[in-house]
Motif scaffolding. Structure first.
Motif, PDB file in Angstrom:
ATOM      1  N   ASP A 262       0.812  -1.220   0.000  1.00 29.12           N
ATOM      2  CA  ASP A 262       0.000   0.000   0.000  1.00 29.12           C
ATOM      3  C   ASP A 262       0.845   1.270   0.000  1.00 29.12           C
ATOM      4  OD1 ASP A 262      -2.265  -1.530   0.063  1.00 29.12           O
ATOM      5  OD2 ASP A 262      -2.694  -1.218   2.194  1.00 29.12           O
ATOM      6  N   ASN A 263       2.149   1.167  -0.184  1.00 31.27           N
ATOM      7  CA  ASN A 263       3.017   2.330   0.013  1.00 31.27           C
ATOM      8  C   ASN A 263       3.134   3.238  -1.204  1.00 31.27           C
ATOM      9  OD1 ASN A 263       4.026   2.148   2.796  1.00 31.27           O
ATOM     10  ND2 ASN A 263       4.811   0.180   2.119  1.00 31.27           N
ATOM     11  N   TYR A 264       3.070   2.695  -2.384  1.00 33.92           N
ATOM     12  CA  TYR A 264       3.138   3.483  -3.616  1.00 33.92           C
ATOM     13  C   TYR A 264       4.366   4.395  -3.646  1.00 33.92           C
ATOM     14  CZ  TYR A 264      -1.456   1.734  -4.781  1.00 33.92           C
ATOM     15  OH  TYR A 264      -2.510   0.899  -5.091  1.00 33.92           O
TER      16      TYR A 264
ATOM     17  N   SER B  49       7.227   6.136  -5.397  1.00 35.02           N
ATOM     18  CA  SER B  49       6.993   6.675  -6.734  1.00 35.02           C
ATOM     19  C   SER B  49       7.701   5.903  -7.839  1.00 35.02           C
ATOM     20  CB  SER B  49       7.423   8.148  -6.779  1.00 35.02           C
ATOM     21  OG  SER B  49       8.816   8.278  -6.591  1.00 35.02           O
TER      22      SER B  49
ATOM     23  N   PRO C  61       2.838  -2.230  -6.165  1.00 33.36           N
ATOM     24  CA  PRO C  61       1.401  -2.135  -5.859  1.00 33.36           C
ATOM     25  C   PRO C  61       0.508  -2.357  -7.079  1.00 33.36           C
ATOM     26  CG  PRO C  61       2.607  -0.333  -4.823  1.00 33.36           C
ATOM     27  CD  PRO C  61       3.551  -0.996  -5.776  1.00 33.36           C
ATOM     28  N   TYR C  62       1.036  -2.068  -8.260  1.00 29.78           N
ATOM     29  CA  TYR C  62       0.241  -2.195  -9.479  1.00 29.78           C
ATOM     30  C   TYR C  62       0.211  -3.635  -9.992  1.00 29.78           C
ATOM     31  CZ  TYR C  62       1.092   2.814  -9.232  1.00 29.78           C
ATOM     32  OH  TYR C  62       1.192   4.109  -8.788  1.00 29.78           O
TER      33      TYR C  62
ATOM     34  N   ARG D 108      -3.082  -4.515  -3.519  1.00 30.85           N
ATOM     35  CA  ARG D 108      -3.071  -3.930  -2.188  1.00 30.85           C
ATOM     36  C   ARG D 108      -2.686  -4.970  -1.145  1.00 30.85           C
ATOM     37  NH1 ARG D 108      -5.761   1.007  -2.084  1.00 30.85           N
ATOM     38  NH2 ARG D 108      -4.663   1.222  -0.099  1.00 30.85           N
TER      39      ARG D 108
ATOM     40  N   THR E 256       4.261   3.962 -12.984  1.00 36.28           N
ATOM     41  CA  THR E 256       4.583   4.532 -11.684  1.00 36.28           C
ATOM     42  C   THR E 256       4.575   6.057 -11.750  1.00 36.28           C
ATOM     43  OG1 THR E 256       6.966   4.530 -12.126  1.00 36.28           O
ATOM     44  CG2 THR E 256       6.030   2.550 -11.127  1.00 36.28           C
TER      45      THR E 256
END
Length: 454
Positions: A159-161, A163, A168-169, A173, A349
């Motif tokens: 869940d951190n995303y 950059s 996450p993609y 999640r 991203t």
């Protein structure tokens, strides 16, 4: 060479290694058997990683060679691409490599055996990258009997995303697995011969979020509590875990690492950069000062703990001054080991929208400089261990010299020593005789296993 002989090539992290074990176990249960080599396989599975551009290119390069083999001399060959590259690119892979039989995403690997069977029976290309599914967290490998080291998934997704990161993609999640199933799996592994278990998650420090609403969950809802339960499994000799995000490490977790004898004195603790401005652009959620404060606490509570890290050089906008702060971080922390990379944009991203403005030659020069620095530090630290006796888990023949055996210390250093096939899978004591930046050269002692750190 038979259609039921399979071979799996794995790229990327420990989570992918575990996924490959899951796939292998499922295939064996479905009546397939493992091939001794890539050339002997009738089914080839490439379990891929897209976190780094180089890993993706290696996988697609091998896929191209296998497609040619299928066209020219083995038309019955079944080609499977699974993992993060499959999740990221989906049906577009069929346009690039029409010889592909199966494209399977990260959340659907438990279905691979039936997909392979359908491909053998003549079904057209099969693509399953549905993101509304989730790999069964309780789905266990069926081929791990007798293994002295094992991976166990405690959660999936992130869940951190950050950059720069595509995880996450392609993995979705965060979803935590209830503790009861984890403990039961570890107990079964120990009963089958495992001495060491590594708990896996993209960010194990956030384990437990979302478990409050799980009807079947009655165990701990944080990672420290999970370590306590797993660490109590009778017969387990070593417990490791990866990966730990610095923004989520807690005082309670540090105390668990310090207080549980089975937990190894080693922490992979990715910093990614040493500059606050770069960390902010990376969306890491902590500062250099916060990170260094955690390092100080860890070393105060766990004397002799070994720390490793991940570092990226050449992130968009990285100036000479910002890079110098990363160099100074390495000099300050003095890591025992590090995984270092040149930045490469990953499609989808947030960082991919930034101007990749650090020239390649500058990235290469920065990487070379920081690699050289870390090798100097690692060599100095390893040489300081010469003459010490240390506990090593004997894993088997060394990859570089079959006449020697290798294993790891509690602090995750590789040690190489005389061949001892009768001791494979045992904890032994070795005396360190020499060192390189990445390897300890040792000899077996007559004493039993010890707990010396290092």
């Amino acid at each position: 060479m038979g259609t039921r002989a399979f071979y799996i090539r794995t790229y990327g992290c420990q989570m992918n290694e575990l996924d490959s074990e899951l796939v292998a176990g499922g295939l064996v249960k479905a009546g397939f058997q493992a091939a001794a080599s890539l050339e002997e396989a009738g089914v080839v599975v490439l379990n891929t990683c897209t976190v780094r551009d180089s890993a993706e290119r290696k996988a697609l390069g091998l896929l191209g060679l296998l497609a040619r083999r299928k066209r020219e001399r083995q038309p019955e060959l079944v080609l499977v691409l699974c993992g993060c590259v499959a999740q990221a690119h989906g049906t577009a892979l069929l346009e690039r490599v029409p010889e592909l039989n199966v494209v399977c995403g990260t959340r659907n690997i438990q279905h691979l055996p039936k997909f392979v069977r359908r491909a053998i029976e003549g079904a057209g290309p099969i693509v399953d990258i549905a993101d509304d599914d989730m790999v069964d967290l309780c789905y266990e490998p069926g081929t791990r009997s007798g293994r002295v080291k094992a991976f166990v998934s405690v959660m999936r997704g992130c869940d951190n995303y950050c950059s720069y990161c595509v995880v996450p993609y392609v993995r979705g999640r965060e979803v935590s697995r209830p503790a009861g199933g984890i403990v039961a799996e570890v107990r079964r592994l120990v009963e089958r011969g495992a001495k060491e278990v590594t708990l896996l998650g993209q960010n194990v420090n956030s384990y437990g979020r979302g478990l409050d609403d799980a009807n079947d969950h009655a165990g701990p809802r944080d990672f420290a509590g999970l370590l306590e339960q797993v660490g109590a499994v009778e017969g387990l000799r070593r417990l490791r875990f990866v990966t730990s995000h610095p923004k989520d490490i807690s005082e309670r977790l540090i105390e668990a690492i310090a207080g549980l004898p089975v937990v190894c004195e080693y922490l992979h603790f990715p910093a990614q950069a040493g500059s606050d401005t770069v960390l902010a652009r990376m969306n890491r959620g902590y500062t250099r000062g916060h990170y260094l404060g955690l390092v100080e606490k860890l070393r105060a509570r766990v004397p002799g703990i070994a720390l490793s890290t991940d570092l990226i050089v050449g992130f968009p906008g990285e100036t000479d001054a910002e890079f110098s702060e990363t160099v100074s971080l390495v000099e300050t922390v003095r890591y025992d080991g590090a995984f270092m990379f040149k930045y490469s944009p990953r499609p989808g991203t947030a960082a991919a929208a930034l101007d990749d403005d650090v020239p390649l030659e500058v990235k290469k020069a920065r990487l070379a400089r920081i690699l050289e620095l870390q090798d100097e530090i690692s060599l100095e630290k390893n040489r300081a261990l010469i003459g010490r006796q240390m506990e090593v888990l004997v894993e088997g023949p060394s990859r570089k010299n079959a006449a020697r055996y290798s294993g790891r210390t509690r602090c995750n250093r590789i040690a190489v020593f005389e061949a001892c096939p009768e001791r494979a899978g045992e904890l032994v004591t070795v005396e360190i005789r020499g060192a390189t930046p990445h390897t300890l050269h040792a000899s077996l002692t007559e004493s039993g296993p010890g707990r010396a750190r290092g």
